[in-house]
Design a protein around this motif. Sequence first.
Motif, short mmCIF file in Angstrom:
data_model
loop_
_atom_site.label_atom_id
_atom_site.label_comp_id
_atom_site.label_asym_id
_atom_site.label_seq_id
_atom_site.Cartn_x
_atom_site.Cartn_y
_atom_site.Cartn_z
N ARG A 133 0.62 -1.48 -0.09
CA ARG A 133 0.22 -0.15 0.16
C ARG A 133 0.93 1.21 -0.08
NH1 ARG A 133 -4.70 -0.91 4.59
NH2 ARG A 133 -5.14 1.09 4.49
N GLY A 134 2.49 1.24 -0.29
CA GLY A 134 2.86 2.43 -0.43
C GLY A 134 3.62 2.58 1.78
N VAL A 135 2.90 1.97 2.65
CA VAL A 135 3.70 2.62 3.44
C VAL A 135 5.01 2.37 3.19
CG1 VAL A 135 3.90 2.08 5.93
CG2 VAL A 135 1.33 1.11 4.15
N ILE A 136 5.50 1.74 3.27
CA ILE A 136 7.61 1.50 2.71
C ILE A 136 8.24 2.56 2.35
CG2 ILE A 136 9.46 0.09 3.69
CD1 ILE A 136 7.80 -0.30 6.05
N PRO A 137 7.86 2.66 0.86
CA PRO A 137 8.31 2.98 0.38
C PRO A 137 8.53 4.34 0.78
CG PRO A 137 6.87 1.58 -0.69
CD PRO A 137 6.78 1.72 0.74
N THR A 138 6.70 5.17 1.08
CA THR A 138 6.46 5.96 1.37
C THR A 138 7.63 6.63 2.54
OG1 THR A 138 4.59 6.35 0.88
CG2 THR A 138 5.14 8.36 2.04
N SER A 139 7.65 5.76 3.46
CA SER A 139 8.88 5.77 4.54
C SER A 139 9.90 6.18 4.35
CB SER A 139 8.15 4.71 5.85
OG SER A 139 7.43 5.07 5.78
N LEU A 171 11.15 2.89 -5.57
CA LEU A 171 11.78 3.86 -5.41
C LEU A 171 12.76 4.31 -6.17
CD1 LEU A 171 12.02 3.34 -1.56
CD2 LEU A 171 10.60 5.37 -2.87
N GLY A 172 13.28 3.78 -7.22
CA GLY A 172 14.19 4.10 -8.36
C GLY A 172 15.51 3.83 -7.59
N LEU A 173 15.19 2.69 -6.33
CA LEU A 173 17.77 3.23 -5.70
C LEU A 173 18.43 2.52 -7.12
CD1 LEU A 173 15.80 3.76 -3.97
CD2 LEU A 173 17.80 2.12 -2.41
N ARG A 174 19.33 2.82 -6.97
CA ARG A 174 20.25 2.00 -7.62
C ARG A 174 20.71 0.18 -7.17
NH1 ARG A 174 23.14 5.86 -7.30
NH2 ARG A 174 24.70 4.95 -5.93
N ASP A 175 20.66 -0.25 -8.33
CA ASP A 175 21.05 -1.35 -7.70
C ASP A 175 23.16 -1.44 -7.60
OD1 ASP A 175 21.81 -4.62 -8.14
OD2 ASP A 175 20.34 -4.92 -8.96
N GLU A 176 23.47 -1.95 -7.26
CA GLU A 176 24.69 -1.78 -6.93
C GLU A 176 25.59 -3.81 -6.96
OE1 GLU A 176 26.27 2.73 -5.23
OE2 GLU A 176 26.20 0.63 -4.17
N GLY A 177 24.85 -4.05 -7.04
CA GLY A 177 25.08 -6.12 -7.37
C GLY A 177 25.37 -7.02 -5.59
#
Length: 216
Positions: free
Chosen positions: A128-134, A169-175
């Motif tokens: 429900r978007g709770v953690i991405p918003t947090s 959230l579009g975070l970068r995957d660093e491996g």
Amino acid sequence: MTHKITRGWSVTKPWPVTLRDDTLGGSIVLRPLRRRDANAWMRLRAHNADWLERWEGTSPRPGSGGGPPTFAEYVRVLSAQARAGSSLPFAVELDGELVGQLTVSSITYGSLCGASIGYWVSEHVAGRGVIPTSVAMATDYCFAVLGLHRIEINIRPENGPSLRVVEKLGLRDEGVRERFLHIQGAWRDHRTFAITSEEVPDGLLARWQATRRETI
């Protein structure tokens, strides 16, 4: 939608703080975990045991350090770490209900100026978007108030729900970090996702809100 810091803070005293975002799906609040949360916290953990335990860190030295702490001891340790500036231990609320926890840990200054974020949320509000918003609110606070430069989140490759958080959230995957943390009796690989302040000049929350509006 609003993003509010509802308690006073300053650069020299960034804790305690409460962060709030009012969304179409409800009011999401990050605030300090308190001793009076004991019953609600333990009930939530018990109801979500199967949902959470497979991702929880364990000690490679069973039996060391005595038994598990009481909830009051747990909160006292977290509060001491927060006052020392090494972590930000937040309770996560949705419309006034305790639904999870988010901790900014390993806060480091100097040449790194970074930290890690870990979280868990009750299964009944997952998706429900709770953690991405947090995560977005906490990240913005770390960048704008603490002056940090980099935030990372480490996730087991098998943890689909958590991987969806960083994807949204579009975070970068660093491996992959091989055998990174001890979980459920063994050293487990984790994927590292990160973001730096330059990537979100207007804030991660604003970018996340824009993404959500595009999907409505």
